[in-house]
Design a protein around this motif. Structure first.
Motif, PDB file in Angstrom:
ATOM      1  N   MET A   1      16.273  25.783-100.558  1.00 17.30           N
ATOM      2  CA  MET A   1      15.804  24.936-101.651  1.00 17.30           C
ATOM      3  C   MET A   1      15.558  25.799-102.886  1.00 17.30           C
ATOM      4  O   MET A   1      15.226  26.971-102.771  1.00 17.30           O
ATOM      5  N   GLU A   2      15.684  25.193-104.048  1.00 16.26           N
ATOM      6  CA  GLU A   2      15.468  25.919-105.287  1.00 16.26           C
ATOM      7  C   GLU A   2      14.033  25.725-105.779  1.00 16.26           C
ATOM      8  O   GLU A   2      13.312  24.831-105.327  1.00 16.26           O
ATOM      9  N   PHE A   3      13.620  26.582-106.690  1.00 14.43           N
ATOM     10  CA  PHE A   3      12.287  26.503-107.277  1.00 14.43           C
ATOM     11  C   PHE A   3      12.133  25.210-108.084  1.00 14.43           C
ATOM     12  O   PHE A   3      13.028  24.832-108.841  1.00 14.43           O
ATOM     13  N   LYS A   4      11.014  24.536-107.913  1.00 15.84           N
ATOM     14  CA  LYS A   4      10.710  23.346-108.694  1.00 15.84           C
ATOM     15  C   LYS A   4       9.266  23.425-109.181  1.00 15.84           C
ATOM     16  O   LYS A   4       8.344  23.643-108.390  1.00 15.84           O
ATOM     17  N   LYS A   5       9.097  23.274-110.491  1.00 14.70           N
ATOM     18  CA  LYS A   5       7.773  23.319-111.089  1.00 14.70           C
ATOM     19  C   LYS A   5       6.920  22.158-110.586  1.00 14.70           C
ATOM     20  O   LYS A   5       7.428  21.070-110.302  1.00 14.70           O
ATOM     21  N   TYR A   6       5.637  22.405-110.515  1.00 10.16           N
ATOM     22  CA  TYR A   6       4.702  21.337-110.198  1.00 10.16           C
ATOM     23  C   TYR A   6       4.513  20.472-111.439  1.00 10.16           C
ATOM     24  O   TYR A   6       4.621  20.942-112.577  1.00 10.16           O
ATOM     25  N   GLN A   7       4.221  19.226-111.228  1.00 10.13           N
ATOM     26  CA  GLN A   7       4.026  18.291-112.334  1.00 10.13           C
ATOM     27  C   GLN A   7       2.864  18.729-113.226  1.00 10.13           C
ATOM     28  O   GLN A   7       1.931  19.405-112.799  1.00 10.13           O
ATOM     29  N   HIS A   8       2.920  18.330-114.479  1.00  7.99           N
ATOM     30  CA  HIS A   8       1.818  18.543-115.406  1.00  7.99           C
ATOM     31  C   HIS A   8       0.782  17.449-115.174  1.00  7.99           C
ATOM     32  O   HIS A   8       1.082  16.256-115.288  1.00  7.99           O
ATOM     33  N   ASP A  42      17.313  28.952-100.054  1.00  6.14           N
ATOM     34  CA  ASP A  42      18.558  28.499 -99.431  1.00  6.14           C
ATOM     35  C   ASP A  42      18.943  29.318 -98.216  1.00  6.14           C
ATOM     36  O   ASP A  42      19.732  28.873 -97.377  1.00  6.14           O
ATOM     37  N   ASP A  43      18.383  30.523 -98.117  1.00  4.23           N
ATOM     38  CA  ASP A  43      18.663  31.386 -96.954  1.00  4.23           C
ATOM     39  C   ASP A  43      17.620  31.254 -95.858  1.00  4.23           C
ATOM     40  O   ASP A  43      17.660  31.978 -94.865  1.00  4.23           O
TER      41      ASP A  43
END
Length: 303
Positions: A1-8, A42-43
């Motif tokens: 999975m890729e990095f995803k920012k947390y919501q503001h 992803d690994d």
């Protein structure tokens, strides 16, 4: 999975949180640390991030990556729940220094999510609490669950929030209000927050007969860049890996400008009825606020 920012997380009462209180709300303490996220890359390796970026051995955030990427509790959790993301607060000294001695240097999970295509599905607290308990992972508890809470009820919860606070040392920074079946008018899952007025002391917006003659830039900076906000950003900078005292003033100016735009500009647009703002004047007023709030920075900088 890729990095995803947390919501503001927005302030309660803004356009973005309109309707949030029209249902069963979950209310949690807001703690004054640094935002962190943990997930599998992803690994299949443990990956960590701060609020805005991926962390690693070279670019860490006060030891968050080095501490939790190898934590056996975290490794065991993701072996069982590989499609989850843990979002939380890494409690390091910032503005609020009144936490219990044994509360520091821990990661407190405040949301667990599952990837669903391009969006994140938020798992309700009652469902993710036992999952975290199984692996002895720290998490922020629920202070109260209220159906259609009023402003008075929320203030009462906030003023009785002593989570992790030393006895006799006051209350916490504030509270976060969630409703797991809520999306705002823009179609986004959105949480709200209330900050203890003891820390913000934010004045109310003034009413002006002629908006063109008002010093909107000065008023906005005085209203939104409170001493607490300035101190909070200052503490983040001095505890960062790339802290440089010679560059502290320009970095503070840029950080506060970014905070004002990212955190408050939409509220400013709504409250001041689409004002015309000169950002050169905004920068000047930020410097003036800094000189009042943290005059020692300029003494050291001139030396």
């Amino acid at each position: 999975m890729e990095f995803k920012k947390y919501q503001h997380v927005v302030r309660l009462g803004t356009v973005e949180s309109e309707g949030l209180l029209d249902g069963i709300c979950t209310i949690m303490p807001k703690i004054d640390g640094t935002n962190g996220t943990i997930y599998l890359d992803d690994d299949g390796h443990i990956a960590c991030g701060s609020r805005r970026k991926i962390l690693n051995e070279v670019s860490d955030n006060q030891g968050f990556y080095s501490r939790f990427s190898k934590d056996p509790r975290i490794i065991a959790y993701f072996k069982k729940h590989p499609n989850h993301r843990l979002y939380g607060e890494y409690l390091k000294p910032h503005s609020l220094k009144s936490y219990n001695d044994d509360a520091w240097n821990k990661f407190y999970v405040f949301d667990v999510c599952i990837d669903e295509n391009e969006t994140l599905k938020y798992i309700p607290f009652d469902e993710y609490e036992p999952l975290l308990k199984e692996f002895d992972i720290d998490y922020i508890p629920v202070l109260s669950t209220i159906d259609h809470p009023t402003q008075e009820q929320l203030l009462e919860v906030m003023h009785n929030n002593h989570y992790l606070i030393q006895e006799g040392m006051g209350i916490g920074e504030g509270i976060v209000i969630k409703r797991y079946d809520y999306v705002n008018r823009y179609g986004r899952v959105q949480w709200g927050k209330m900050i203890n007025s003891e820390f913000t002391n934010r004045p109310k917006a003034k009413q002006h007969a002629n908006q063109k003659t008002q010093n909107i830039e000065k008023e906005v900076c005085q209203r939104y860049l409170t001493d607490f906000v300035i101190e909070k950003e200052y503490q983040k900078i001095i505890h960062s890996n790339d802290y440089n005292i010679k560059k502290i003033v320009p970095r503070m100016i840029n950080t506060l400008k970014h905070t004002l735009v990212e955190e408050d500009m939409w509220n400013i647009v709504c409250e001041y009825k689409n004002p015309t703002i000169n950002f050169k004047d905004i920068q000047y007023e930020i410097i003036e606020r800094l000189k009042v709030s943290k005059p020692d920075l300029f003494v050291r900088h001139e030396e």
